[in-house]
Design a protein around this motif. Sequence first.
Motif, mmCIF file in Angstrom:
data_model
loop_
_atom_site.group_PDB
_atom_site.id
_atom_site.type_symbol
_atom_site.label_atom_id
_atom_site.label_comp_id
_atom_site.label_asym_id
_atom_site.label_seq_id
_atom_site.Cartn_x
_atom_site.Cartn_y
_atom_site.Cartn_z
ATOM 1 N N ASN A 163 5.861 0.742 14.887
ATOM 2 C CA ASN A 163 7.206 0.726 14.464
ATOM 3 C C ASN A 163 7.448 -0.554 13.753
ATOM 4 O O ASN A 163 8.160 -0.252 12.606
ATOM 5 N N LYS A 164 6.686 -1.498 13.813
ATOM 6 C CA LYS A 164 6.687 -2.745 12.876
ATOM 7 C C LYS A 164 6.374 -2.359 11.580
ATOM 8 O O LYS A 164 7.050 -2.827 10.254
ATOM 9 N N ILE A 165 5.278 -1.384 11.270
ATOM 10 C CA ILE A 165 4.764 -1.107 9.952
ATOM 11 C C ILE A 165 5.794 -0.010 9.583
ATOM 12 O O ILE A 165 5.788 -0.084 8.155
ATOM 13 N N ILE A 166 6.466 0.750 10.054
ATOM 14 C CA ILE A 166 7.251 1.801 9.613
ATOM 15 C C ILE A 166 8.422 0.754 8.807
ATOM 16 O O ILE A 166 8.822 1.079 7.878
ATOM 17 N N VAL A 167 9.128 -0.186 9.650
ATOM 18 C CA VAL A 167 10.102 -0.812 9.175
ATOM 19 C C VAL A 167 9.863 -1.513 7.875
ATOM 20 O O VAL A 167 10.587 -1.626 6.802
ATOM 21 N N LEU A 168 8.721 -2.241 7.891
ATOM 22 C CA LEU A 168 7.990 -2.759 6.581
ATOM 23 C C LEU A 168 8.006 -2.147 5.496
ATOM 24 O O LEU A 168 8.368 -2.184 4.384
ATOM 25 N N LEU A 169 7.469 -0.821 5.790
ATOM 26 C CA LEU A 169 7.255 0.376 4.822
ATOM 27 C C LEU A 169 8.520 0.849 4.044
ATOM 28 O O LEU A 169 8.619 0.879 3.000
ATOM 29 N N LEU A 170 9.448 0.873 4.940
ATOM 30 C CA LEU A 170 10.738 1.454 4.492
ATOM 31 C C LEU A 170 11.215 0.266 3.634
ATOM 32 O O LEU A 170 12.023 0.845 2.662
ATOM 33 N N GLN A 171 11.422 -1.104 3.958
ATOM 34 C CA GLN A 171 11.832 -2.012 3.187
ATOM 35 C C GLN A 171 11.092 -2.342 2.035
ATOM 36 O O GLN A 171 11.769 -2.633 0.850
ATOM 37 N N LYS A 204 10.653 18.145 -3.839
ATOM 38 C CA LYS A 204 10.182 17.608 -5.252
ATOM 39 C C LYS A 204 9.209 16.266 -4.938
ATOM 40 O O LYS A 204 9.846 15.401 -4.367
ATOM 41 N N GLU A 205 7.904 16.669 -5.341
ATOM 42 C CA GLU A 205 7.172 15.593 -4.883
ATOM 43 C C GLU A 205 7.479 14.038 -5.718
ATOM 44 O O GLU A 205 7.914 14.339 -7.057
ATOM 45 N N ARG A 206 7.207 13.170 -5.231
ATOM 46 C CA ARG A 206 7.321 11.895 -6.036
ATOM 47 C C ARG A 206 6.624 10.738 -5.527
ATOM 48 O O ARG A 206 5.993 10.872 -4.204
ATOM 49 N N TYR A 207 6.317 9.667 -6.303
ATOM 50 C CA TYR A 207 5.764 8.600 -5.947
ATOM 51 C C TYR A 207 6.547 7.452 -5.403
ATOM 52 O O TYR A 207 7.406 7.141 -6.105
ATOM 53 N N VAL A 208 6.088 6.607 -4.355
ATOM 54 C CA VAL A 208 6.854 5.406 -4.045
ATOM 55 C C VAL A 208 5.700 4.248 -4.261
ATOM 56 O O VAL A 208 4.836 4.644 -4.218
ATOM 57 N N TYR A 209 5.924 3.118 -4.321
ATOM 58 C CA TYR A 209 4.900 2.033 -4.765
ATOM 59 C C TYR A 209 5.291 0.999 -3.567
ATOM 60 O O TYR A 209 6.307 0.792 -3.109
ATOM 61 N N PHE A 210 4.018 0.150 -3.202
ATOM 62 C CA PHE A 210 3.994 -0.945 -2.219
ATOM 63 C C PHE A 210 3.214 -1.990 -2.891
ATOM 64 O O PHE A 210 2.535 -2.032 -3.767
ATOM 65 N N SER A 211 3.672 -3.086 -2.294
ATOM 66 C CA SER A 211 3.318 -4.428 -2.818
ATOM 67 C C SER A 211 2.009 -4.938 -2.086
ATOM 68 O O SER A 211 1.274 -3.984 -1.351
ATOM 69 N N ASN A 212 1.342 -6.090 -2.566
ATOM 70 C CA ASN A 212 0.290 -6.513 -2.277
ATOM 71 C C ASN A 212 0.066 -6.712 -0.850
ATOM 72 O O ASN A 212 -0.733 -6.591 0.093
ATOM 73 N N VAL A 213 1.621 -7.327 -0.339
ATOM 74 C CA VAL A 213 1.572 -7.804 1.058
ATOM 75 C C VAL A 213 1.716 -6.600 2.192
ATOM 76 O O VAL A 213 1.016 -6.533 3.065
ATOM 77 N N MET A 214 2.377 -5.569 1.646
ATOM 78 C CA MET A 214 2.192 -4.107 2.269
ATOM 79 C C MET A 214 0.843 -3.399 2.460
ATOM 80 O O MET A 214 0.541 -2.890 3.466
ATOM 81 N N GLY A 215 0.007 -3.562 1.214
ATOM 82 C CA GLY A 215 -1.243 -3.101 1.213
ATOM 83 C C GLY A 215 -1.950 -3.434 2.383
ATOM 84 O O GLY A 215 -2.549 -3.031 2.942
ATOM 85 N N ARG A 216 -1.784 -5.103 2.510
ATOM 86 C CA ARG A 216 -2.779 -5.766 3.567
ATOM 87 C C ARG A 216 -2.113 -5.242 4.976
ATOM 88 O O ARG A 216 -3.121 -4.985 5.937
ATOM 89 N N GLU A 217 -1.050 -5.261 5.244
ATOM 90 C CA GLU A 217 -0.415 -4.980 6.530
ATOM 91 C C GLU A 217 -0.813 -3.141 6.886
ATOM 92 O O GLU A 217 -1.241 -2.936 7.991
ATOM 93 N N LEU A 218 -0.928 -2.430 5.622
ATOM 94 C CA LEU A 218 -1.224 -1.072 5.982
ATOM 95 C C LEU A 218 -2.846 -0.949 6.504
ATOM 96 O O LEU A 218 -3.038 -0.341 7.380
ATOM 97 N N LYS A 219 -3.754 -1.669 5.724
ATOM 98 C CA LYS A 219 -5.176 -1.745 5.724
ATOM 99 C C LYS A 219 -5.400 -2.394 7.273
ATOM 100 O O LYS A 219 -6.028 -1.581 8.064
ATOM 101 N N GLN A 220 -4.689 -3.188 8.011
ATOM 102 C CA GLN A 220 -4.783 -3.918 9.080
ATOM 103 C C GLN A 220 -4.497 -2.512 10.247
ATOM 104 O O GLN A 220 -4.897 -2.765 11.336
ATOM 105 N N TYR A 221 -3.309 -1.935 9.811
ATOM 106 C CA TYR A 221 -2.637 -0.931 10.829
ATOM 107 C C TYR A 221 -3.499 0.160 11.073
ATOM 108 O O TYR A 221 -3.832 0.541 12.141
ATOM 109 N N LEU A 222 -4.371 0.403 9.831
ATOM 110 C CA LEU A 222 -4.929 1.614 9.957
ATOM 111 C C LEU A 222 -6.416 1.425 10.755
ATOM 112 O O LEU A 222 -6.608 2.468 11.644
#
Length: 327
Positions: A163-171, A204-222
Amino acid sequence: MKMTDLEFYVEDFLTFCQNKNLSRKTILSYDQTLKLFLAYLKNEHGVEKITEVRTGHIRQYVAYVQERGKYTVVNRESSKLVNFPENRTDYKKPISTITVNNYIRNIKVLFNWLQQEGELVKNPVDNISLIKTVRRQKKGINQDEFNKLLEQFDYTTFHGYRNKIIVLLLQDTGMRIGECLELGVDAIDFKHKMILLTKTKGNKERYVYFSNVMGRELKQYLKHRDRYTETSLLFPTTKGTTLSVQSFEKQLRDAGRNAGVEVHPHQIRNNFARQYLLNGGDFYTLSRILGHSSVTVTEQAYMDLTREEIAKKYQNHSPLGRWKIQG
């Protein structure tokens, strides 16, 4: 039981919407709104044919709904014996202008479609307008409130960390909660820091983009996620199934209550848009990221920045403030 003329055309319209692959939510909205309107026409005016519907019927229906209030207008009276709407705390309370405008908009879509199909010579919605609304300023979430919200999630549990990662990703991305919860792990492109959304509003398919901080959080979460599940879903339940929007909304609401912050997933999406603009982002790019149908939609939705926020942005962009004035 034989369908009336109006019922036939509404069913035909809903079939058309299904063939266009409109979202289930959109079709359900059309279905509920139009069938309530048909019930009103039949019960109050004895109208069952499409050519008998007049502009006045639509105006009177809008007034009828506004006067009666929430949950008082039903398609079948027998449904009251099952749903007991009178037991709701908001029974008969005023219906919001936004909801009434949705009713009007759906009725207009039906009759405009019928005209395009050649079923109508005179269109009863030609002179029907939406009700003018007073926009309520969207409430933002500041940095302290956001951090307090994150602190409410128990990172030692799978669902708390998720849930923490979801909130971060939405923001960080501004995606809709429904889009977020449908994501698969393979949608993430870590090299280019973007995520492909395939199950979106309007399909309709589209891309969203994430920051370096979010990238690190996602890798840890995975790494953490892989210990608990083998599903391809990015944010599954503890049983490996898709987390429902309603379930997450409740968990977020509970966390917000504990943090003293009233919060909803769409509010976080709004918060992303607000911060994006305040940090110098432009409406065109924001519109693409949010998946809006046009830049105008984005401008109308996010022009309500507070005076303090506008003043702050002004100080960062003041022409005179950036010049070196001699004197």
